[in-house]
Design a protein around this motif. Structure first.
Motif, PDB file in Angstrom:
ATOM      1  N   ILE A 143      24.694  44.766  38.878  1.00 20.10           N
ATOM      2  CA  ILE A 143      26.105  44.440  38.657  1.00 20.10           C
ATOM      3  C   ILE A 143      26.229  42.919  38.613  1.00 20.10           C
ATOM      4  O   ILE A 143      25.639  42.226  39.442  1.00 20.10           O
ATOM      5  CB  ILE A 143      26.994  44.993  39.786  1.00 20.10           C
ATOM      6  CG1 ILE A 143      26.774  46.498  39.961  1.00 20.10           C
ATOM      7  CG2 ILE A 143      28.466  44.696  39.527  1.00 20.10           C
ATOM      8  CD1 ILE A 143      27.449  47.095  41.188  1.00 20.10           C
ATOM      9  N   ALA A 144      26.970  42.395  37.644  1.00 23.41           N
ATOM     10  CA  ALA A 144      27.153  40.949  37.526  1.00 23.41           C
ATOM     11  C   ALA A 144      28.627  40.639  37.258  1.00 23.41           C
ATOM     12  O   ALA A 144      29.403  41.522  36.883  1.00 23.41           O
ATOM     13  CB  ALA A 144      26.271  40.382  36.418  1.00 23.41           C
ATOM     14  N   VAL A 164      31.827  43.041  36.949  1.00 19.96           N
ATOM     15  CA  VAL A 164      33.039  42.820  37.730  1.00 19.96           C
ATOM     16  C   VAL A 164      33.782  41.672  37.061  1.00 19.96           C
ATOM     17  O   VAL A 164      33.185  40.627  36.769  1.00 19.96           O
ATOM     18  CB  VAL A 164      32.732  42.441  39.194  1.00 19.96           C
ATOM     19  CG1 VAL A 164      34.029  42.118  39.943  1.00 19.96           C
ATOM     20  CG2 VAL A 164      31.995  43.564  39.894  1.00 19.96           C
ATOM     21  N   ILE A 165      35.065  41.867  36.782  1.00 19.86           N
ATOM     22  CA  ILE A 165      35.890  40.762  36.292  1.00 19.86           C
ATOM     23  C   ILE A 165      36.856  40.405  37.416  1.00 19.86           C
ATOM     24  O   ILE A 165      37.657  41.210  37.845  1.00 19.86           O
ATOM     25  CB  ILE A 165      36.621  41.109  34.975  1.00 19.86           C
ATOM     26  CG1 ILE A 165      37.500  42.350  35.114  1.00 19.86           C
ATOM     27  CG2 ILE A 165      35.606  41.337  33.860  1.00 19.86           C
ATOM     28  CD1 ILE A 165      38.357  42.621  33.860  1.00 19.86           C
ATOM     29  N   GLU A 166      36.723  39.185  37.916  1.00 21.04           N
ATOM     30  CA  GLU A 166      37.461  38.762  39.096  1.00 21.04           C
ATOM     31  C   GLU A 166      38.452  37.667  38.749  1.00 21.04           C
ATOM     32  O   GLU A 166      38.078  36.616  38.233  1.00 21.04           O
ATOM     33  CB  GLU A 166      36.488  38.258  40.162  1.00 21.04           C
ATOM     34  CG  GLU A 166      37.171  37.853  41.458  1.00 21.04           C
ATOM     35  CD  GLU A 166      36.162  37.452  42.518  1.00 21.04           C
ATOM     36  OE1 GLU A 166      36.034  38.184  43.522  1.00 21.04           O
ATOM     37  OE2 GLU A 166      35.489  36.411  42.341  1.00 21.04           O
ATOM     38  N   GLY A 167      39.716  37.918  39.054  1.00 18.52           N
ATOM     39  CA  GLY A 167      40.761  36.954  38.759  1.00 18.52           C
ATOM     40  C   GLY A 167      40.876  35.858  39.805  1.00 18.52           C
ATOM     41  O   GLY A 167      40.323  35.956  40.904  1.00 18.52           O
ATOM     42  N   ALA A 168      41.612  34.812  39.459  1.00 21.65           N
ATOM     43  CA  ALA A 168      41.796  33.658  40.342  1.00 21.65           C
ATOM     44  C   ALA A 168      42.581  34.002  41.597  1.00 21.65           C
ATOM     45  O   ALA A 168      42.634  33.206  42.528  1.00 21.65           O
ATOM     46  CB  ALA A 168      42.512  32.542  39.581  1.00 21.65           C
ATOM     47  N   GLU A 169      43.205  35.189  41.644  1.00 17.32           N
ATOM     48  CA  GLU A 169      43.953  35.609  42.833  1.00 17.32           C
ATOM     49  C   GLU A 169      43.044  35.926  44.016  1.00 17.32           C
ATOM     50  O   GLU A 169      43.498  36.047  45.149  1.00 17.32           O
ATOM     51  CB  GLU A 169      44.791  36.862  42.521  1.00 17.32           C
ATOM     52  CG  GLU A 169      45.712  36.756  41.325  1.00 17.32           C
ATOM     53  CD  GLU A 169      45.082  37.258  40.049  1.00 17.32           C
ATOM     54  OE1 GLU A 169      45.813  37.778  39.190  1.00 17.32           O
ATOM     55  OE2 GLU A 169      43.836  37.126  39.894  1.00 17.32           O
ATOM     56  N   ALA A 170      41.751  36.079  43.732  1.00 19.34           N
ATOM     57  CA  ALA A 170      40.794  36.480  44.762  1.00 19.34           C
ATOM     58  C   ALA A 170      40.613  35.392  45.816  1.00 19.34           C
ATOM     59  O   ALA A 170      41.006  34.243  45.626  1.00 19.34           O
ATOM     60  CB  ALA A 170      39.445  36.810  44.122  1.00 19.34           C
ATOM     61  N   GLY A 171      40.004  35.767  46.935  1.00 27.08           N
ATOM     62  CA  GLY A 171      39.694  34.799  47.975  1.00 27.08           C
ATOM     63  C   GLY A 171      38.308  34.217  47.774  1.00 27.08           C
ATOM     64  O   GLY A 171      37.487  34.749  47.017  1.00 27.08           O
ATOM     65  N   GLY A 172      38.021  33.110  48.464  1.00 29.66           N
ATOM     66  CA  GLY A 172      36.718  32.473  48.345  1.00 29.66           C
ATOM     67  C   GLY A 172      36.590  31.704  47.042  1.00 29.66           C
ATOM     68  O   GLY A 172      37.562  31.169  46.515  1.00 29.66           O
ATOM     69  N   HIS A 173      35.384  31.639  46.509  1.00 29.06           N
ATOM     70  CA  HIS A 173      35.133  30.894  45.279  1.00 29.06           C
ATOM     71  C   HIS A 173      35.734  31.647  44.087  1.00 29.06           C
ATOM     72  O   HIS A 173      35.437  32.826  43.884  1.00 29.06           O
ATOM     73  CB  HIS A 173      33.639  30.697  45.073  1.00 29.06           C
ATOM     74  CG  HIS A 173      33.003  29.858  46.138  1.00 29.06           C
ATOM     75  ND1 HIS A 173      32.523  30.392  47.311  1.00 29.06           N
ATOM     76  CD2 HIS A 173      32.803  28.519  46.224  1.00 29.06           C
ATOM     77  CE1 HIS A 173      32.030  29.419  48.067  1.00 29.06           C
ATOM     78  NE2 HIS A 173      32.197  28.279  47.442  1.00 29.06           N
TER      79      HIS A 173
END
Length: 362
Positions: A143-144, A164-173
């Motif tokens: 998974i990338a 995984v598509i991760e939006g800027a709303e996420a925590g951390g980097h």
């Protein structure tokens, strides 16, 4: 004359028959994700340093989700211990998140394979082809993370099994683009592999909307960080409970000559001191007291050990309290099983309301 369709009001509690039908629909929408993960629910746990260890990972997997160990800076021997300890606490599937910049990446991949880990998450940049090949040749699924459509297509060509598509709303980097935009950019064009959405997810009805757009499942971190089984300090968890979405902000960069990697966390005394620290270092650089390289290192080292101080020691004032904007949806410290049950119930209720509206319009 068209017969009148009898429907329940939208605010009436769902009947057992409605919930059963909605649950079947939910399971169908999640099937690609659950088949890929080998789990009851298409809920992937975000890997969080100091938080995603044996206790939380096993609790998530035991509750029907997919726990993921955060390897971070672990050495191979330490990772092997953590995998073994996690397996002693669950017989359900779980994965391991490896940072692509780790100098012993291939050794860590081998540790995962030797331990029979079925899913390896490669994070922190474009994964090396050698790592992908080694994992797949060893029988694991890879998974990338894809922050843009062009990279999603490239990763698929490199052989990854899911994205995984991760939006800027996420925590951390975090990256600069919201999940809402990433989903519109990527989901309509990628069907070769399952795509899991991440960033700002805190309710099941929100996840449902992305499943209906073609996502295979969702990744959540912030909700689980504050779970009862999380080893995070109670002060850390209760800071989440008290926080609002607007409290989770990204780190500020004062001078483009000295890049600051965007990290989302709760604003506190530490984040305010970081601004002062940057200004002081920049002034000393401009005065010739320190070189550019020395100044950059001073800025980067400000947060050294700060995440551990917050998570483990409970220093929520000067430590790094990484959290996504979904922190505003954390209303209590709950067991993992209760969090997952809430997510599923919210999705089922949304599907019931959707069906009632369609019936009424019909």
């Amino acid at each position: 004359m068209k017969p009148e369709i009898m429907t329940q009001p939208l605010t009436t509690a769902p009947t057992d028959a409605e919930k059963l039908a909605a649950r079947k629909q939910w399971d169908h929408l999640c099937k690609r994700g659950t088949d890929f993960l080998g789990t009851q629910y298409a809920i992937l746990a975000g890997a969080m340093s100091w938080v995603s260890e044996r206790h939380l990972v096993s609790a998530i997997s035991n509750a029907g989700g997919f726990g993921v160990i955060a390897c971070g800076a672990m050495q191979p021997e330490r990772l092997a211990e953590e995998i073994a300890a996690t397996r002693a606490m669950t017989d359900k599937p779980f994965g391991v998140n490896l940072i692509t910049m780790h100098p012993q990446l291939l050794e860590l991949v081998d540790v995962c394979l030797q331990a029979g880990v079925g899913h390896i998450v490669l994070a922190g940049g474009i994964p090396p082809g050698a790592a992908i090949k080694a994992a797949k040749d060893g029988g694991a699924k890879v998974i990338a993370f894809a922050p843009a459509l062009v990279l999603a297509k490239r990763l698929i060509k490199m052989g990854v099994d899911a994205l995984v598509i991760e939006g800027a709303e996420a925590g951390g980097h975090v990256g600069p683009v919201s999940l809402t935009v990433l989903a519109q950019e990527i989901l309509p064009h990628i069907d070769q592999v399952p795509v899991f959405v991440a960033g700002g997810l805190g309710r099941g009805d929100a996840l449902l909307a992305y499943l209906e757009q073609g996502a295979a499942g969702g990744q959540l971190g912030t909700r689980f960080a504050a779970a009862a089984e999380s080893i995070a300090h109670e002060k850390f968890k209760h800071t989440f409970v008290r926080a609002n979405a607007r409290d989770a902000v990204t780190s500020v960069q004062l001078d483009e000559r000295f890049p600051v990697i965007p990290v989302r966390g709760l604003a506190n005394e530490g984040s305010r001191k970081f601004l002062v620290h940057q200004a002081d270092v920049i002034n000393r650089f401009q005065s010739g007291v320190v070189s550019k390289e020395e100044a950059q290192l001073e800025i980067e080292h400000f947060w050294a050990g700060a995440l551990r101080r917050a998570v483990i020691e409970g220093d929520v004032e000067s430590g790094s309290v990484m959290a996504g904007q979904s922190v505003g949806l954390v209303k209590a410290v709950q067991p993992v099983a209760e969090i997952i049950a809430d997510l599923v119930d919210q999705a089922v209720e949304a599907l019931v309301r959707q069906k009632r509206r369609m019936d009424a319009d019909g």
